[in-house]
Design a protein around this motif. Structure first.
Motif, PDB file in Angstrom:
ATOM      1  N   THR A   2       2.478  -3.888  11.436  1.00 61.65           N
ATOM      2  CA  THR A   2       2.113  -2.655  12.122  1.00 61.65           C
ATOM      3  C   THR A   2       2.224  -1.434  11.227  1.00 61.65           C
ATOM      4  O   THR A   2       1.564  -0.449  11.468  1.00 61.65           O
ATOM      5  CB  THR A   2       2.998  -2.461  13.366  1.00 61.65           C
ATOM      6  N   ASN A   3       3.069  -1.493  10.222  1.00 59.89           N
ATOM      7  CA  ASN A   3       3.211  -0.376   9.299  1.00 59.89           C
ATOM      8  C   ASN A   3       2.122  -0.447   8.240  1.00 59.89           C
ATOM      9  O   ASN A   3       1.622  -1.525   7.924  1.00 59.89           O
ATOM     10  CB  ASN A   3       4.584  -0.418   8.622  1.00 59.89           C
ATOM     11  N   PRO A   4       1.756   0.720   7.656  1.00 60.61           N
ATOM     12  CA  PRO A   4       0.798   0.668   6.551  1.00 60.61           C
ATOM     13  C   PRO A   4       1.325  -0.231   5.429  1.00 60.61           C
ATOM     14  O   PRO A   4       2.524  -0.289   5.164  1.00 60.61           O
ATOM     15  CB  PRO A   4       0.723   2.119   6.084  1.00 60.61           C
ATOM     16  N   MET A   5       0.413  -0.951   4.792  1.00 59.01           N
ATOM     17  CA  MET A   5       0.797  -1.830   3.678  1.00 59.01           C
ATOM     18  C   MET A   5       1.051  -1.014   2.426  1.00 59.01           C
ATOM     19  O   MET A   5       0.391  -0.007   2.213  1.00 59.01           O
ATOM     20  CB  MET A   5      -0.352  -2.792   3.338  1.00 59.01           C
ATOM     21  N   ARG A   6       1.973  -1.491   1.642  1.00 58.62           N
ATOM     22  CA  ARG A   6       2.143  -0.923   0.306  1.00 58.62           C
ATOM     23  C   ARG A   6       0.967  -1.413  -0.536  1.00 58.62           C
ATOM     24  O   ARG A   6       0.398  -2.478  -0.286  1.00 58.62           O
ATOM     25  CB  ARG A   6       3.473  -1.369  -0.294  1.00 58.62           C
ATOM     26  N   GLU A   7       0.611  -0.622  -1.538  1.00 52.56           N
ATOM     27  CA  GLU A   7      -0.547  -0.949  -2.362  1.00 52.56           C
ATOM     28  C   GLU A   7      -0.448  -2.342  -3.002  1.00 52.56           C
ATOM     29  O   GLU A   7      -1.433  -3.090  -2.995  1.00 52.56           O
ATOM     30  CB  GLU A   7      -0.771   0.133  -3.421  1.00 52.56           C
ATOM     31  N   PRO A   8       0.710  -2.747  -3.548  1.00 52.30           N
ATOM     32  CA  PRO A   8       0.778  -4.103  -4.111  1.00 52.30           C
ATOM     33  C   PRO A   8       0.484  -5.193  -3.078  1.00 52.30           C
ATOM     34  O   PRO A   8      -0.231  -6.155  -3.372  1.00 52.30           O
ATOM     35  CB  PRO A   8       2.211  -4.202  -4.638  1.00 52.30           C
ATOM     36  N   THR A   9       1.017  -5.036  -1.877  1.00 51.02           N
ATOM     37  CA  THR A   9       0.756  -6.031  -0.828  1.00 51.02           C
ATOM     38  C   THR A   9      -0.739  -6.101  -0.520  1.00 51.02           C
ATOM     39  O   THR A   9      -1.308  -7.193  -0.403  1.00 51.02           O
ATOM     40  CB  THR A   9       1.546  -5.689   0.451  1.00 51.02           C
ATOM     41  N   TYR A  10      -1.364  -4.944  -0.400  1.00 45.37           N
ATOM     42  CA  TYR A  10      -2.796  -4.888  -0.104  1.00 45.37           C
ATOM     43  C   TYR A  10      -3.591  -5.646  -1.164  1.00 45.37           C
ATOM     44  O   TYR A  10      -4.452  -6.467  -0.845  1.00 45.37           O
ATOM     45  CB  TYR A  10      -3.231  -3.418  -0.033  1.00 45.37           C
ATOM     46  N   PHE A  11      -3.304  -5.398  -2.438  1.00 40.33           N
ATOM     47  CA  PHE A  11      -4.094  -6.044  -3.488  1.00 40.33           C
ATOM     48  C   PHE A  11      -3.723  -7.514  -3.699  1.00 40.33           C
ATOM     49  O   PHE A  11      -4.570  -8.299  -4.136  1.00 40.33           O
ATOM     50  CB  PHE A  11      -4.029  -5.235  -4.787  1.00 40.33           C
ATOM     51  N   ILE A  12      -2.509  -7.899  -3.372  1.00 36.84           N
ATOM     52  CA  ILE A  12      -2.163  -9.329  -3.416  1.00 36.84           C
ATOM     53  C   ILE A  12      -2.983 -10.072  -2.356  1.00 36.84           C
ATOM     54  O   ILE A  12      -3.578 -11.116  -2.631  1.00 36.84           O
ATOM     55  CB  ILE A  12      -0.648  -9.542  -3.212  1.00 36.84           C
ATOM     56  N   LEU A  13      -3.029  -9.522  -1.142  1.00 31.96           N
ATOM     57  CA  LEU A  13      -3.830 -10.162  -0.092  1.00 31.96           C
ATOM     58  C   LEU A  13      -5.311 -10.119  -0.442  1.00 31.96           C
ATOM     59  O   LEU A  13      -6.029 -11.106  -0.247  1.00 31.96           O
ATOM     60  CB  LEU A  13      -3.576  -9.484   1.257  1.00 31.96           C
ATOM     61  N   ALA A  14      -5.781  -9.007  -0.984  1.00 32.15           N
ATOM     62  CA  ALA A  14      -7.194  -8.892  -1.363  1.00 32.15           C
ATOM     63  C   ALA A  14      -7.557  -9.909  -2.446  1.00 32.15           C
ATOM     64  O   ALA A  14      -8.675 -10.439  -2.454  1.00 32.15           O
ATOM     65  CB  ALA A  14      -7.503  -7.479  -1.835  1.00 32.15           C
ATOM     66  N   ALA A  15      -6.622 -10.194  -3.330  1.00 30.57           N
ATOM     67  CA  ALA A  15      -6.872 -11.164  -4.401  1.00 30.57           C
ATOM     68  C   ALA A  15      -7.159 -12.555  -3.840  1.00 30.57           C
ATOM     69  O   ALA A  15      -7.855 -13.358  -4.471  1.00 30.57           O
ATOM     70  CB  ALA A  15      -5.677 -11.220  -5.352  1.00 30.57           C
ATOM     71  N   LEU A  16      -6.654 -12.817  -2.640  1.00 29.89           N
ATOM     72  CA  LEU A  16      -6.790 -14.152  -2.046  1.00 29.89           C
ATOM     73  C   LEU A  16      -7.961 -14.256  -1.070  1.00 29.89           C
ATOM     74  O   LEU A  16      -8.127 -15.286  -0.409  1.00 29.89           O
ATOM     75  CB  LEU A  16      -5.488 -14.529  -1.339  1.00 29.89           C
ATOM     76  N   GLN A  17      -8.777 -13.236  -0.992  1.00 26.07           N
ATOM     77  CA  GLN A  17      -9.889 -13.247  -0.037  1.00 26.07           C
ATOM     78  C   GLN A  17     -10.893 -14.351  -0.286  1.00 26.07           C
ATOM     79  O   GLN A  17     -11.410 -14.955   0.632  1.00 26.07           O
ATOM     80  CB  GLN A  17     -10.674 -11.939  -0.113  1.00 26.07           C
TER      81      GLN A  17
END
Length: 107
Positions: A2-17
């Motif tokens: 529910t909280n905004p993601m930290r930038e590293p978390t966002y790009f780790i998840l994006a890397a796995l798309q």
């Protein structure tokens, strides 16, 4: 999430798309996608992957042994993909407040 993601978390998840990746490939892909802003150190990455696994956003889908070391491949779960898309929409909405003004030279 529910909280905004930290930038590293966002790009780790994006890397796995697109496909499951092992740790080193996740680091490389996150660096590419963030244009070099996010380059998680190995320990930081695995701490994040453990947390994201516990939260149900990623899962280990395959293991192989390379040079005597276990290599784990991680993939997004449906919940992880939904959280990533939610965060992308949140960021786009936040950017829409600023971008029109910047285009007009006001910002």
């Amino acid at each position: 999430m529910t909280n905004p993601m930290r930038e590293p978390t966002y790009f780790i998840l994006a890397a796995l798309q697109q496909e499951p990746l092992h740790g080193y490939a996740i680091i490389k892909r996150a660096a590419e996608l963030s244009q070099g802003r996010v380059k998680p150190a190995t320990g930081t990455l695995y701490t994040a992957l453990d947390r994201l696994t516990g939260e149900g956003y990623v899962r280990v889908v395959r293991e192989e042994t390379v040079n005597g070391r276990v290599r784990r491949y991680y993939a997004l779960t449906p919940d992880g993909l939904a959280a990533l898309r939610f965060e992308a929409a949140r960021l786009a909405e936040a950017a829409s407040v600023v971008i029109p003004h910047a285009a007009m030279g006001w910002a």
